[in-house]
Design a protein around this motif. Structure first.
Motif, PDB file in Angstrom:
ATOM      1  N   ASP A 151       0.704  -1.257  -0.245  1.00 33.79           N
ATOM      2  CA  ASP A 151      -0.322   0.189  -0.442  1.00 33.79           C
ATOM      3  C   ASP A 151       1.158   0.991  -0.123  1.00 33.79           C
ATOM      4  N   ASP A 154       1.707   3.448   2.271  1.00 36.44           N
ATOM      5  CA  ASP A 154       2.428   3.469   4.153  1.00 36.44           C
ATOM      6  C   ASP A 154       3.373   2.746   3.461  1.00 36.44           C
ATOM      7  N   TRP A 155       3.790   2.008   2.744  1.00 35.97           N
ATOM      8  CA  TRP A 155       4.970   0.190   2.730  1.00 35.97           C
ATOM      9  C   TRP A 155       5.746   1.122   1.972  1.00 35.97           C
ATOM     10  N   ALA A 211      -0.313  -0.487  12.254  1.00 37.50           N
ATOM     11  CA  ALA A 211      -1.675  -0.294  11.458  1.00 37.50           C
ATOM     12  C   ALA A 211      -1.704   0.090  10.207  1.00 37.50           C
ATOM     13  N   ARG A 212      -2.080  -0.184   9.826  1.00 42.29           N
ATOM     14  CA  ARG A 212      -2.821   0.324   8.370  1.00 42.29           C
ATOM     15  C   ARG A 212      -3.602   1.017   8.948  1.00 42.29           C
ATOM     16  N   GLY A 213      -2.519   2.466   7.448  1.00 46.31           N
ATOM     17  CA  GLY A 213      -3.563   3.699   7.747  1.00 46.31           C
ATOM     18  C   GLY A 213      -2.639   4.665   8.510  1.00 46.31           C
ATOM     19  N   THR A 214      -0.904   4.334   9.248  1.00 45.73           N
ATOM     20  CA  THR A 214      -0.332   4.387   9.609  1.00 45.73           C
ATOM     21  C   THR A 214       0.796   3.913   8.789  1.00 45.73           C
TER      22      THR A 214
END
Length: 325
Positions: free
Chosen positions: A197, A199-200, A232-235
């Protein structure tokens, strides 16, 4: 019990995955008092366990061990190098592939040497000499049609450096039998997805890469990809990594680690080990029996990390730019 480390220093801890010889006492009634077993060290407790070349697991009571000594790694056959390189090429295949004169060619928009090079993966005796003007012209022409220079990726023993070729970056390939790798009991804080994603990608190379990089990262030939992250996703994740599960011609299934990165403030805390172990555990669930990682020579921190997981040196490869003249 006497233990000798890799350098022969008594009392030195021997890492799991090391090739060892164990001498131990036999019960009363045997024709001889002691015997030896050679193989990879799997555990030290509650029993000293060694896996032999025939995959037999020998478990020895610690109080019967007379000596335990590290040996040099088992010699790697040329066929094993070629086979692993097949699996690795499938795990990072670029966006276009072709076979020319026994050479496997990959093009990926110029992003990474692996995805934009020619490597000699044809069967023994089928790989043409790139110094031959006609062979060189065919290789050069394929890359030139894609706006790329001719770059050779030469695993040791598979092909010599052609006369006039200019050696470049060197890479150490480390490998492990997954039976000898201490894997986490579950994914824990590591989330694994089929694609990265935003963030990755923001952590990967600090977000500094060309547009084509996403497609190259997401490419695999007849295999399965997993993109792991801690956070966590979104971070913003504190660590990321990629694993490609592909098959080799000799029947082994490999889990290849790449793009493992840990944010600066979380390094040297075991995060990379946890992430790598979780990715390898995921690969084993898909049937992987072995693992590899490709590390630029000189990257001591990464070599130490994977040695701690049971990886050993398998072979090297180097890049060579187009011969001059």
């Amino acid at each position: 019990m006497t233990t000798d480390g890799p350098a022969g220093a008594p009392g030195t801890a021997i890492p799991l995955g090391t090739r060892v010889v164990v001498r131990y006492r036999l019960p009363a009634g045997y024709s001889h008092r002691v015997t030896d077993v050679i193989g990879e060290l799997v555990s030290m407790e509650p029993a000293v366990a060694v896996r032999t070349a025939e995959k037999k697991l020998v478990q020895i009571a610690p109080n019967t061990v007379v000596a335990l000594k590290a040996l040099s790694a088992r010699p790697i056959r040329t066929a094993e190098i070629r086979s692993l390189e097949h699996a690795a090429a499938a795990g990072w295949p670029g966006l276009e592939q072709a076979w020319i004169d026994g050479w496997f060619l990959r093009a990926g928009g110029g992003f990474t040497g692996r995805a934009n090079s020619a490597t000699p993966l044809g069967p023994r005796g089928t790989v043409a000499d790139p110094a031959d003007p006609e062979v060189r012209a065919r290789l050069h022409g394929w890359f030139a049609d894609r706006g790329l220079p001719l770059l050779l990726l030469l695993p040791e023993r598979l092909a010599p450096i052609p006369a006039g070729g200019v050696p470049g970056k060197q890479v150490q390939v480390m490998a492990a039998d997954l039976d000898n790798v201490p894997l986490p009991p579950g994914p824990g804080p590591v989330a694994i997805s089929p694609e990265p994603d935003a963030d990755w990608l923001a952590l990967y190379r600090g977000g500094n890469f060309p547009d084509v990089a996403g497609a190259v990262l997401g490419a695999v030939a007849a295999g399965t990809l997993g993109f792991g992250r801690i956070g966590a996703r979104g971070t913003a994740p504190i660590a990321i990594g990629r694993v490609a599960v592909t098959d080799a011609p000799d029947g082994r299934r490999w889990a290849g680690l790449s793009a493992v990165e840990v944010s600066a403030e979380h390094r040297r805390q075991g995060v990379g080990t946890l992430l790598s172990g979780s990715l390898l555990g995921w690969g084993r669930e898909l049937g992987a029996t072995h693992a590899y990682v490709q590390i630029e020579t000189g990257n001591i921190a990464s070599r130490e990390l994977y040695a701690g997981l049971g990886f050993v040196d398998h072979h090297r490869y180097g890049y060579v730019t187009e011969p001059v003249g």
